[in-house]
Design a protein around this motif. Structure first.
Motif, PDB file in Angstrom:
ATOM      1  N   ALA A 297      36.496  50.571  -3.113  1.00  0.00           N
ATOM      2  CA  ALA A 297      35.322  50.246  -2.295  1.00  0.00           C
ATOM      3  C   ALA A 297      35.756  49.668  -0.950  1.00  0.00           C
ATOM      4  O   ALA A 297      35.178  50.008   0.100  1.00  0.00           O
ATOM      5  CB  ALA A 297      34.419  49.263  -3.036  1.00  0.00           C
ATOM      6  N   HIS A 298      36.770  48.806  -0.954  1.00  0.00           N
ATOM      7  CA  HIS A 298      37.291  48.273   0.317  1.00  0.00           C
ATOM      8  C   HIS A 298      37.850  49.410   1.175  1.00  0.00           C
ATOM      9  O   HIS A 298      37.602  49.464   2.376  1.00  0.00           O
ATOM     10  CB  HIS A 298      38.381  47.231   0.081  1.00  0.00           C
ATOM     11  CG  HIS A 298      37.890  45.945  -0.491  1.00  0.00           C
ATOM     12  ND1 HIS A 298      36.792  45.264  -0.010  1.00  0.00           N
ATOM     13  CD2 HIS A 298      38.367  45.197  -1.520  1.00  0.00           C
ATOM     14  CE1 HIS A 298      36.615  44.163  -0.705  1.00  0.00           C
ATOM     15  NE2 HIS A 298      37.559  44.100  -1.641  1.00  0.00           N
TER      16      HIS A 298
ATOM     17  N   ASP B  16      35.033  51.248   2.706  1.00  0.00           N
ATOM     18  CA  ASP B  16      34.378  50.481   3.773  1.00  0.00           C
ATOM     19  C   ASP B  16      35.043  50.714   5.127  1.00  0.00           C
ATOM     20  O   ASP B  16      34.377  50.694   6.162  1.00  0.00           O
ATOM     21  CB  ASP B  16      34.397  48.986   3.460  1.00  0.00           C
ATOM     22  CG  ASP B  16      33.438  48.600   2.352  1.00  0.00           C
ATOM     23  OD1 ASP B  16      32.539  49.400   2.002  1.00  0.00           O
ATOM     24  OD2 ASP B  16      33.590  47.478   1.817  1.00  0.00           O
ATOM     25  N   TYR B  17      36.354  50.910   5.121  1.00  0.00           N
ATOM     26  CA  TYR B  17      37.108  51.143   6.359  1.00  0.00           C
ATOM     27  C   TYR B  17      37.405  52.622   6.591  1.00  0.00           C
ATOM     28  O   TYR B  17      38.128  52.967   7.532  1.00  0.00           O
ATOM     29  CB  TYR B  17      38.423  50.350   6.344  1.00  0.00           C
ATOM     30  CG  TYR B  17      38.220  48.865   6.279  1.00  0.00           C
ATOM     31  CD1 TYR B  17      37.739  48.147   7.377  1.00  0.00           C
ATOM     32  CD2 TYR B  17      38.497  48.158   5.115  1.00  0.00           C
ATOM     33  CE1 TYR B  17      37.550  46.775   7.309  1.00  0.00           C
ATOM     34  CE2 TYR B  17      38.319  46.783   5.037  1.00  0.00           C
ATOM     35  CZ  TYR B  17      37.844  46.103   6.136  1.00  0.00           C
ATOM     36  OH  TYR B  17      37.655  44.745   6.071  1.00  0.00           O
ATOM     37  N   ASP B  18      36.888  53.476   5.716  1.00  0.00           N
ATOM     38  CA  ASP B  18      37.122  54.925   5.800  1.00  0.00           C
ATOM     39  C   ASP B  18      38.620  55.240   5.842  1.00  0.00           C
ATOM     40  O   ASP B  18      39.082  56.038   6.653  1.00  0.00           O
ATOM     41  CB  ASP B  18      36.410  55.521   7.016  1.00  0.00           C
ATOM     42  CG  ASP B  18      36.365  57.045   6.971  1.00  0.00           C
ATOM     43  OD1 ASP B  18      36.386  57.616   5.855  1.00  0.00           O
ATOM     44  OD2 ASP B  18      36.324  57.664   8.065  1.00  0.00           O
TER      45      ASP B  18
END
Length: 151
Positions: A25-26, A29-31
Motif C-alpha cells: 500500500a505504501h 501511494d508513491y506509485d
C-alpha cells in the motif's frame, strides 16, 4: 505543488508476510515501479535471492517517508537515491543498515556518493577518508518474505 524528483530504492532483509500488504500500500501511494516507467510494484514480482528494487518519478521533494519509516520499523536495510531539483535541493543517498540512525550523503544525478571538499579537508588521515567511503557503500541483502510471524 512542491518540487518533484525521482527516487531509486533498494530494500533487503526479512519481512513477515503479514506485513507485505501494508508495504504494498505504501509503494502504491508513491506509485513505485519495478523499473523506471515499468509496471507498478506487485509482490508477485519479487525475485528470490535478490534485494527489492523500486523506482519512482515526480515525487514531492524526492522523498518517500512512509516507505523509509516502514523499513526502519521492520529493520529492513535500504539504500535510497533521490534526485535533485535545481535551485531547491541536491540529490542524496540515504542508507539504513537495519539498526541505528539513517545516514545521508550528497549524491550525483547518476547515484554516486559525493564528498564535499569541507568533509575531505576534515580528515587528518587518508585511512579516515577511506573508512568513511566504505561506510557510504552498503551491500543490501536479499529481500525475503517470512511465512509466519517473527518471534
Amino acid at each position: 505543488m512542491g518540487n518533484r524528483a525521482p527516487i531509486h530504492i533498494t530494500i533487503g532483509g526479512t519481512l513477515p508476510r503479514e506485513h507485505l500488504e501494508v508495504f504494498a500500500a505504501h509503494a502504491a501511494d508513491y506509485d513505485l515501479r519495478t523499473e523506471w516507467d515499468g509496471e507498478p510494484f506487485d509482490a508477485a514480482a519479487l525475485v528470490a535471492g535478490e534485494p527489492l528494487e523500486l523506482y519512482g518519478t515526480e515525487l514531492n521533494g524526492g522523498q518517500i517517508p512512509a516507505v523509509d519509516a516502514f523499513c526502519c520499523e521492520h529493520g529492513l536495510p535500504f539504500r535510497r537515491w533521490s534526485g535533485g531539483c535545481l535551485g531547491a535541493f541536491m540529490p542524496e543517498i540515504v542508507l539504513y543498515d537495519g539498526t541505528g540512525p539513517l545516514r545521508d550523503y550528497t549524491a550525483s544525478e547518476d547515484e554516486w556518493v559525493l564528498f564535499p571538499p569541507s568533509w575531505i579537508k576534515g580528515f587528518t588521515r587518508l585511512r579516515e577518508l577511506k573508512r568513511e567511503m566504505a561506510r557510504a557503500e552498503l551491500t543490501i541483502p536479499p529481500f525475503v518474505l517470512l511465512r509466519g510471524a517473527r518471534a
